[in-house]
Design an enzyme around this catalytic site. Structure first.
Site: not given
Ligand code: PNS
Length: 165
Positions: A18, A42, A129
């Protein structure tokens, strides 16, 4: 006008992969907001406050980065912050399908927001992670994969979880 991008994620916890994306992102954008998803549904190892503290400690001395949290839709958060770029890192091909889906959904939700990808540094191609947590849980050596503060906190967390069993 200075260009800001949002770099979203779970960061449970932040890894050197990251940090690599953040540091390289800062060569493209003037400012980054590292946005930690707060999703009570989550299950995470670290609370959102702990994840935020770990990111802040790991980014100490790095200028032009802000750490924040968000809940709900990422595109709504971006609009609220007046940002039109989402930065994501891409590792091995296994990331591609998920990132493609996410980017297309985000574009469908808000066509004015662009997703930009940086390919991960070779050293971090298999760093995640989840895999780091798994190794740390069973006492594996994770030195060099996460910032020292994260390594220390991971050890403490698993010790704490073990004694509370
Ligand atoms: O580190 P990650 O878990 O891969 O990150 C995923 C993240 C946080 C970028 C994604 O789950 C997210 O943006 N979640 C917020 C809800 C959202 O907008 N989802 C995308 C369209 S449904």
């Amino acid at each position: 006008m200075p260009k800001t991008a949002v770099y979203p994620g779970s960061f449970d916890p932040v890894t050197n992969g990251h940090l690599d994306i953040i540091n390289r992102g800062l060569t493209v954008f003037d400012h980054l907001i590292v946005a930690i998803l707060h999703n009570p549904a989550k299950k995470t190892l670290f609370t959102v406050k702990e994840r935020c503290d770990l990111l802040e400690a790991s980014l100490k001395g790095t200028p032009n980065v802000t750490v924040d949290t968000f809940s709900g839709l990422l595109v709504d958060y971006a609009v609220q912050k007046d940002i039109n770029v989402i930065l994501r890192g891409m590792r091995a091909t296994s990331d591609f399908e998920y990132e493609f889906q996410l980017a297309l959904m985000n574009r469908r939700l808000n066509k004015d927001i662009q997703s930009v990808f940086l390919m991960t540094g070779l050293s971090w191609i298999f760093t995640s992670s989840s895999i780091i947590k798994e190794a740390a849980k069973f006492g594996g050596n994770i030195t060099g994969m996460v910032p020292p503060v994260v390594e220390k906190t991971l050890k403490e967390k698993f010790k704490q979880l073990e004694t509370s069993k």
